[in-house]
Motif scaffolding. Structure first.
Motif, PDB file in Angstrom:
ATOM      1  N   HIS A   1      -9.675   1.465  -2.736  1.00 43.54           N
ATOM      2  CA  HIS A   1      -9.106   1.361  -1.400  1.00 43.54           C
ATOM      3  C   HIS A   1      -7.667   1.825  -1.416  1.00 43.54           C
ATOM      4  O   HIS A   1      -6.939   1.603  -2.391  1.00 43.54           O
TER       5      HIS A   1
ATOM      6  N   ALA B   1      -4.342  -0.383   3.431  1.00 45.95           N
ATOM      7  CA  ALA B   1      -5.396  -0.100   4.406  1.00 45.95           C
ATOM      8  C   ALA B   1      -5.884  -1.395   5.056  1.00 45.95           C
ATOM      9  O   ALA B   1      -6.069  -2.398   4.377  1.00 45.95           O
TER      10      ALA B   1
ATOM     11  N   THR C   1     -14.739  -2.005   6.034  1.00 47.31           N
ATOM     12  CA  THR C   1     -13.679  -1.099   6.471  1.00 47.31           C
ATOM     13  C   THR C   1     -13.895  -0.666   7.909  1.00 47.31           C
ATOM     14  O   THR C   1     -13.009  -0.094   8.522  1.00 47.31           O
TER      15      THR C   1
END
Lengths: 378, 273
Positions: A288, A292, A377
């Protein structure tokens, strides 16, 4: 049942050489300007018990009606057993559908209802009689054969509707909310019965349901739909344990969603700083980007009471019990961890309720392991 | 029985008396012995016997029944087609206009309907030589124009109540559209068809105004005979005849009402969620 266990263990969708039995290829259905089904591509394999799951208006019923031929797609093709059926009218498709209302013909007896489809196939009188009695025996409704639909209970109607659709030996059976009209008690036994029946006759089933529990119990695979699109297609376990989307995690069962940002990638784990001020560490193989935004989904039953709470502890959180829902076998505790967030924790009621440790207003610390949540996500 | 309820029943009684007392009197006086309609002298069935020998009246009655039956049959066919178009074919071009035209005869004064049809028939005869004179055919056509509107209303409500998934299920089970219509739709709307037929029959049987406009010599219907003979002075035969008509109409209305109510539960399967 050994046989059925074997079939269940076969996962044709894992096999790259397996041919899909039903192939829905970029199918779109518009009603005026509204996309009921929006560019859906889906493969269903022979012998599956496949469920389309979603809230009402998500397009799942339209998708089923497209397979039945009761609607024509605006774009895309539909194949069944290798044959392009897109332009084939409903009456020639090797597919039968059980309607939500069961749609039994009120002016015909049970026997005549079951025989109706066979008559359309111009089978001989003797063959029709045999098939009808086979179906009535299979569904244990032989003694109802002379009754009219308005003389039947909800459960009996469901069986008659099933017998009527199965009598034609369809290649594919479509079921629109098959248990929706039954009361809760009956629904649970009917779930198992439907699965057993499907395993016995080996016909591919596609059902539509808005009841996630029903989909979990019965299906080999589930497709979760929202706003005309399919979000995730997977086995019930994978859908529950490893949802890919927030919507899927939220739709299936209870879930705690922590918003946060990625702080660190540590081998096969990722560390997240959550908005409630706690650090979370989860197993996740994807790399990742630092910073984020992500959402962490943790199921209430994955939480447990923490005996070793530390102010900077990872995968730990503290709060005050605000609500307790006692469900008999388990209790759901709703714990206020911040002014804006409630965390739900499910505990099995090992002790009778009067001897439970947690009560309203009590402060409690909870913890979970890095493998018991997923990082979302999207 | 409390005060309010007592009042309710009184008004109900008055209302019913207002509606049905004249009819009841008519039936009672049809069994009167006297030639004078208004003076009761004793029970007798002689006017029924005389009625049976009155050729003019009987012929008119037979003509009326023939017209009524033909009219009802055509009205059911056309009315059902119209109802199908309105319920089943969505928003086609001209739907509103069609709907208005279909309901116009329900509200149009009969004198206007009668007169305009008469003008139509006369013009047509001049132009194409049909209809050749006026009589059975013209009266029947005139009756169909207004009674099909009633049939359409009855069938339409039944059709729109019907669960669409029944027809879809039949199609899914392999029945082609025509077969679906014949073996699923028609049997389910049959009560409405019967009710519509009986309604059209009775409407035609007692129509006077429109028939008077479009009738020709030698095609006198029953209401026309009754009306003209009443002007000469009422014969108790008319009472007897009227009693028979009341009986027939009452039976027809009862059958129609009963068949509409019956099985209407069957057409209402649980709705789709």
């Amino acid at each position: 049942m050994a046989n059925s266990v074997e079939r269940r263990n076969l996962e044709p969708w894992q096999d790259p050489r397996a041919m899909p039995y039903v192939r829905i290829d970029h199918v779109t259905k518009k009603f005026n300007d509204i996309y009921a089904v929006d560019d859906v591509t889906l493969d269903i394999y022979q012998g599956e018990f496949f469920s389309l799951l979603g809230s009402s208006g998500c397009g799942k019923s339209t998708l089923l009606r497209l397979m039945a031929g009761l609607e024509r797609p605006t774009a895309g093709r539909i194949y069944i057993d290798g044959m392009d059926v897109t332009d084939m009218p409903a009456y020639s498709r090797p597919v039968n559908m059980m309607f939500q209302s069961y749609a039994l013909f009120p002016h015909m007896t049970v026997e005549q209802n079951v025989e109706f489809g066979l008559k359309q196939d111009r089978l001989s009188r003797q063959e029709r009689a045999e098939r009808v009695s086979d179906m009535l025996t299979l569904l244990q409704i032989g003694e109802l054969r002379k009754r009219k639909p308005d003389q039947l209970s909800g459960g009996q109607r469901q069986r008659v509707a099933l017998a009527r659709t199965l009598a034609k030996h369809p290649k594919l059976l479509l079921l629109d909310e098959p248990l929706g009209a039954l009361d809760k008690r009956l629904r649970e036994s009917a779930q198992f019965e439907l699965v057993n029946l499907q395993e016995r006759i080996g016909i591919t089933f596609v059902t539509v349901t808005h009841d996630q529990e029903e989909a979990m119990t019965m299906s080999t695979r589930i497709a979760v739909m929202d706003a005309g699109r399919i979000l995730q297609v997977d086995t019930p376990t994978a859908i529950y344990e490893y949802p890919e989307y927030r919507f899927v995690a939220d739709f299936i069962g209870l879930v705690n969603l922590f918003e946060g940002r990625v702080v660190e990638n540590e081998g096969d784990q990722v560390v997240i700083e959550s908005t409630v001020g706690r650090r979370l560490r989860l197993r996740d193989l994807r790399p990742h980007a630092i910073g984020a935004p992500v959402t962490v989904a943790i199921r209430p039953e994955k939480l447990s009471i923490c005996e070793t709470y530390q102010e900077d502890g990872v995968n730990q959180i503290k709060g005050v019990v605000e609500d307790i829902a006692y469900l008999g076998d388990v209790s759901i505790y709703r714990v206020r961890v911040s002014p804006a967030m409630l965390v739900e924790m499910t505990l099995t009621n090992v002790q009778p309720r009067t001897e439970q440790v947690l009560t309203w207003g009590q402060e409690v610390a909870m913890e979970w392991s890095p493998t018991s949540g997923v990082v979302l996500t999207e | 029985m409390n005060h309010g309820r007592w009042k309710l029943y009184t008004f109900l009684g008055l209302g019913l008396a207002f509606l049905y007392l004249p009819v009841l009197l008519l039936i009672i006086y049809s069994f009167n012995e006297s030639r004078l309609v208004t003076v009761w002298t004793g029970f007798s069935t002689q006017w029924y016997r005389e009625l049976m020998q009155n050729r003019q009246l009987l012929e008119a009655a037979w003509l009326s029944v023939r017209i009524a039956a033909t009219n009802a049959t055509f009205a059911v066919i056309l009315g059902t087609l119209a109802a199908n178009a309105l319920v089943r074919h969505g928003r086609f071009r001209g739907r509103t206009g069609f709907q208005l035209l279909l309901t116009a005869p329900l509200v149009m004064p009969e004198v206007i309907t009668g007169l305009s049809l008469l003008l139509l028939f006369v013009t047509l005869e001049d132009l194409v030589g049909w209809p050749n004179g006026r009589g059975f055919t013209t009266i029947t056509i005139a009756h169909i124009t207004f009674s099909m509107a009633y049939v359409a209303v009855v069938v339409r409500s039944r059709l729109s109540q019907m669960d669409r998934s029944l027809e879809e299920a039949a199609m899914d089970l392999g029945a082609r559209p025509l077969r679906v219509y014949l073996s699923i739709t028609l049997p389910l709307i049959a009560p409405a068809l019967l009710a519509g037929w009986l309604l059209a029959f009775t409407l035609s049987l007692d129509d006077l105004v429109i028939s008077s406009f479009v009738a020709g010599p030698g095609s006198t219907t029953l209401p026309m005979v009754v009306y003209s003979s009443v002007r000469m002075g009422v014969s108790p035969q008319i009472n007897a005849l009227a009693s028979i008509v009341v009986l027939i109409v009452a039976v027809a209305v009862c059958i129609a009402g009963f068949s509409l109510r019956q099985r209407s539960a069957g057409a209402n399967s649980p709705p789709r969620a």
